[in-house]
Write an enzyme that holds these catalytic residues in place. Sequence first.
Site, short mmCIF file in Angstrom:
data_model
loop_
_atom_site.label_atom_id
_atom_site.label_comp_id
_atom_site.label_asym_id
_atom_site.label_seq_id
_atom_site.Cartn_x
_atom_site.Cartn_y
_atom_site.Cartn_z
N ASP A 455 -23.25 32.87 21.88
CA ASP A 455 -24.16 31.84 22.38
C ASP A 455 -24.05 30.55 21.57
O ASP A 455 -24.10 29.46 22.12
CB ASP A 455 -25.61 32.36 22.36
CG ASP A 455 -25.88 33.25 23.57
OD1 ASP A 455 -25.43 32.88 24.68
OD2 ASP A 455 -26.51 34.30 23.41
N CYS A 502 -22.54 38.61 14.41
CA CYS A 502 -22.42 39.70 15.39
C CYS A 502 -21.84 39.18 16.70
O CYS A 502 -21.73 39.93 17.67
CB CYS A 502 -23.76 40.38 15.60
SG CYS A 502 -25.04 39.25 16.13
C1 PEP Z 1 -24.20 36.27 20.58
O1 PEP Z 1 -24.77 35.45 21.30
O2 PEP Z 1 -23.24 35.99 19.85
C2 PEP Z 1 -24.64 37.68 20.56
C3 PEP Z 1 -24.13 38.53 19.70
O3 PEP Z 1 -25.56 38.06 21.47
P1 PEP Z 1 -25.21 38.36 23.02
O4 PEP Z 1 -23.72 38.40 23.15
O5 PEP Z 1 -25.83 39.67 23.35
O6 PEP Z 1 -25.84 37.21 23.69
MG MG Z 2 -26.67 35.89 22.23
#
Ligand code: PEP
Ligand code: MG
Length: 570
Positions: A455, A502
């Site tokens: 994001d 992450c």
């Molecule tokens: C991100 O946004 O990098 C993340 C780990 O969350 P998601 O991919 O679930 O939006």
């Molecule tokens: Mg995210």
Amino acid sequence: MLKLKGIAASQGISFAKAYVFVEPDLTVKEVKIEDVAAEIKRFEDAIEASKKELTIIKENALASLGADKAAVFEAHLLILDDPEFMGTVKTDIESKVINAEYAFKETSDMFISMFEAMDNEYMKERAADIRDVSKRILAHLLGVDLPNPSLIDEEVIVIAEDLTPSDTAQLNKKYVKGFATNIGGRTSHSAIMARSLEIPAVVGTSSITEDVKNGDILILDGLDGVVLVNPDEATTAEYKEKHAKFEAQKAEWAKLVTEKSVTKDGHEVILAANIGTPADLEGVKNNGGEAVGLYRTEFLYMGREQLPTEDEQFEAYKAVLEGMGDKPVVVRTLDIGGDKELPYLDLPKEMNPFLGFRAIRLCLEEKDLFRTQLRALLRASVYGKLCVMFPMIATVQEFRAAKALFLEEKEKLVAEGVAVSNDIELGIMVEIPSTAVIADIFAKEVDFFSIGTNDLIQYTMAADRMSEKVSYLYQPYNPAILRLVKNVIEASHKEGKWTGMCGEMAGDSLAIPLLLGMGLDEFSMSATSILQARSQIKNLTLDEMKELVEKAVMCATTEEVLALIEEYTK
Ligand code: PEP
Ligand code: MG
């Protein structure tokens, strides 16, 4: 032979027949008929065939997904036995002397509008059930196949416009050897799930549903993002060799499963895994994960008919914490919205769902829903080392409000005499630029950061992560992104806190040298990337990577950064 190019979304190479997962055209026209009895018989046969199919689907769902999910198909079977619904269709065929599909469509549309107009939420949901069943009967009457991944009983590669996360969750790994889609990018959730299911995937091919038909022989190359349609012998042999090489490489990496993740000059980092369900823990262990750096709890809420109860959530969190023993587990609170929908919550349709009412924004308004999750987490906290993080934090006030609710629920549980750990860390996802910019201020209040680059990159570059048209702007090595990431890590260290990452960038072999040099403490990735990353880190030197970072943040373009990475890692 046709060669289609897409985005490599999940590693591996597979060879199988195509299973095209597209909705057929079910439009019907009114036709006068001659033989009423034959038409009624045709309708009854379609009902019987639908019943047989639904019984198999229900049994498959019961075995692989549990009673809760199977109940939906039980409801569908009941609709097929409804005398009022089915009786109306037969009467119409008889009295209007018209074809079964038209009489049926008219009746089912009438029932759907009737249920949709009701005030009661439960009744409204029945409209969706009728719509689903109606599609099945119409497909039989029209003699077209309705695709259903849970009916697959031979090895295939699934071809689709897109797969929702719940479609992906239903794919049976035994038969589904890979998938390729028209839309999506590396960080769309179907791609992320393919990696945790360990099935090769290619996304964003634009046109694969038009270029491939059911039964075509395919080679799916999830390493380079290529799909070959009806390949010749020489190409097949070439890919068999590439496949064998990749398998041999994986066997080499597997030797590192119990080792630590340390650079040549002795700098140690944590390589953690991203998971979606407790079942993913097996992959974490097999791949030598040292922690869970992101547990995406929203999958607990998806593919079902109502919210999970506190006890259901407690069981899932406890299973993950116990399964990891004393290793940390970072659980992210509900992050629904964007490409992850919950039909039963009846959320407003928005023009820009990724910028809308989602994640912590929703949880701070739907407080009961949020409190239930926090209680389940607090109760599970005594079974391991729990870290809780809030998604999509854009302001300090949002973090404070979420923390206050967390502390309130903790106090209530303690007063009720329920055991709660006193060692829970509270952190945030850094995935909105506003938060990355004032990380120094956040660092005084949170216990840790986890950078969500999927994001963070989409918001910083203003490029929808679902769109293959703008996927060139998914630029993890762009100096703008590097500066933000570096700022967050440094800010946390100044306050004695730690930073993990992450987003998918954490497992990207080109980004790892930069992240090491910036001092990232925890790298959380698809479990299947961990051993490869460990092998890479063992060959790098921290001091050299620091030097690389200093130069990279001064570059003008991604290309310049890539050239530097090449220079420092060859
Ligand atoms: C991100 O946004 O990098 C993340 C780990 O969350 P998601 O991919 O679930 O939006
Ligand atoms: Mg995210």
